[in-house]
Design a protein around this motif. Structure first.
Motif, PDB file in Angstrom:
ATOM      1  N   TYR A  34     -10.959 -39.140  -6.439  1.00 15.96           N
ATOM      2  CA  TYR A  34     -12.230 -38.496  -6.807  1.00 15.96           C
ATOM      3  C   TYR A  34     -12.687 -37.533  -5.702  1.00 15.96           C
ATOM      4  CZ  TYR A  34     -17.221 -38.009  -7.722  1.00 15.96           C
ATOM      5  OH  TYR A  34     -18.477 -37.504  -7.935  1.00 15.96           O
ATOM      6  N   HIS A  35     -12.647 -37.984  -4.456  1.00 15.73           N
ATOM      7  CA  HIS A  35     -13.065 -37.125  -3.347  1.00 15.73           C
ATOM      8  C   HIS A  35     -12.051 -36.021  -3.092  1.00 15.73           C
ATOM      9  CE1 HIS A  35     -16.603 -39.379  -2.285  1.00 15.73           C
ATOM     10  NE2 HIS A  35     -15.905 -40.504  -2.310  1.00 15.73           N
ATOM     11  N   GLU A  41     -12.108 -32.579  -5.013  1.00 16.70           N
ATOM     12  CA  GLU A  41     -13.000 -31.513  -4.564  1.00 16.70           C
ATOM     13  C   GLU A  41     -12.196 -30.323  -4.046  1.00 16.70           C
ATOM     14  OE1 GLU A  41     -15.511 -33.402  -1.681  1.00 16.70           O
ATOM     15  OE2 GLU A  41     -16.856 -34.193  -3.213  1.00 16.70           O
ATOM     16  N   SER A  83     -12.446 -27.426  -6.321  1.00 17.97           N
ATOM     17  CA  SER A  83     -13.773 -26.872  -6.576  1.00 17.97           C
ATOM     18  C   SER A  83     -14.111 -25.885  -5.464  1.00 17.97           C
ATOM     19  CB  SER A  83     -14.816 -27.993  -6.622  1.00 17.97           C
ATOM     20  OG  SER A  83     -16.115 -27.443  -6.618  1.00 17.97           O
ATOM     21  N   LYS A 130     -17.601 -26.445  -3.944  1.00 15.49           N
ATOM     22  CA  LYS A 130     -17.702 -27.601  -3.039  1.00 15.49           C
ATOM     23  C   LYS A 130     -17.012 -27.309  -1.705  1.00 15.49           C
ATOM     24  CE  LYS A 130     -19.109 -31.832  -2.577  1.00 15.49           C
ATOM     25  NZ  LYS A 130     -20.520 -32.124  -2.441  1.00 15.49           N
ATOM     26  N   MET A 131     -15.832 -26.699  -1.766  1.00 15.18           N
ATOM     27  CA  MET A 131     -15.105 -26.391  -0.530  1.00 15.18           C
ATOM     28  C   MET A 131     -15.863 -25.359   0.294  1.00 15.18           C
ATOM     29  SD  MET A 131     -12.670 -28.512  -0.542  1.00 15.18           S
ATOM     30  CE  MET A 131     -11.597 -27.979   0.771  1.00 15.18           C
ATOM     31  N   TYR A 174     -18.595 -27.063   2.193  1.00 18.11           N
ATOM     32  CA  TYR A 174     -18.109 -27.725   3.406  1.00 18.11           C
ATOM     33  C   TYR A 174     -17.891 -26.713   4.525  1.00 18.11           C
ATOM     34  CZ  TYR A 174     -17.177 -32.068   0.847  1.00 18.11           C
ATOM     35  OH  TYR A 174     -17.298 -33.221   0.111  1.00 18.11           O
ATOM     36  N   THR A 229     -10.474 -28.444   6.656  1.00 12.86           N
ATOM     37  CA  THR A 229     -11.154 -28.879   5.434  1.00 12.86           C
ATOM     38  C   THR A 229     -10.162 -29.094   4.299  1.00 12.86           C
ATOM     39  OG1 THR A 229     -13.107 -27.626   6.106  1.00 12.86           O
ATOM     40  CG2 THR A 229     -12.998 -28.309   3.808  1.00 12.86           C
ATOM     41  N   LYS A 286      -8.971 -32.766   2.497  1.00 15.69           N
ATOM     42  CA  LYS A 286      -9.090 -33.025   1.056  1.00 15.69           C
ATOM     43  C   LYS A 286      -7.713 -33.257   0.429  1.00 15.69           C
ATOM     44  CE  LYS A 286     -13.378 -33.240   0.560  1.00 15.69           C
ATOM     45  NZ  LYS A 286     -13.956 -34.510   0.152  1.00 15.69           N
TER      46      LYS A 286
END
Length: 136
Positions: free
Chosen positions: A29-30, A33, A36, A39-40, A43, A58, A62
């Motif tokens: 689930y995490h 990301e 996305s 979302k990235m 971050y 990053t 992920k």
């Protein structure tokens, strides 16, 4: 009733498998990301990622979460998945967070502890590791 107060394990293989699979699903689930952009990019706005290697760190984190999650769900190369999980979550706890694992950074550190359990105990019988590597 006495067996519930005993030190002997109750359904250890089933219990390990359920916790391993759920942990893997959380990591997937995490890790999703990664796909996305919004979302990235969010971050990448953090101060910790404003270095030359911020974007690489990053995306690597992920990617590691996603790969480790898939491996844990399958019970494949479980100890490698544990090393990936512990590495990423220790980075989150101590580099991104403040290292206050007893309070502020508790959730990522719990993943470290779960990874330690599966590193030591193995994935259990409900795993591809057991099917592929345990010769009986």
């Amino acid at each position: 009733m006495i067996k519930y107060f005993s030190a002997k394990p109750l359904w250890p293989q089933t219990g390990l498998a359920i916790v391993r699979i759920i942990t893997g699903l959380f990591l997937i689930y995490h890790g999703l990301e990664l796909f996305s952009a919004a979302k990235m990019n969010a971050y990448l706005q953090w101060d910790q990622f404003k270095s030359d290697f911020g974007k690489a760190i990053t995306y690597a984190g992920k990617t590691a979460e996603l790969i480790a999650g898939i491996l844990l769900v399958l019970g494949l190369f479980t100890r490698i998945a544990c090393i990936l999980t512990a590495g990423v979550m220790l980075f989150i706890s101590f580099k991104l967070g403040n290292g206050i694992v007893w309070y502020n950074d508790q959730h990522p550190f719990l993943f470290v502890l779960i990874a330690l359990v599966f590193f030591c105990a193995g994935p259990g019988n409900w795993s591809l590791d057991a099917k592929l590597f345990d010769k009986k």
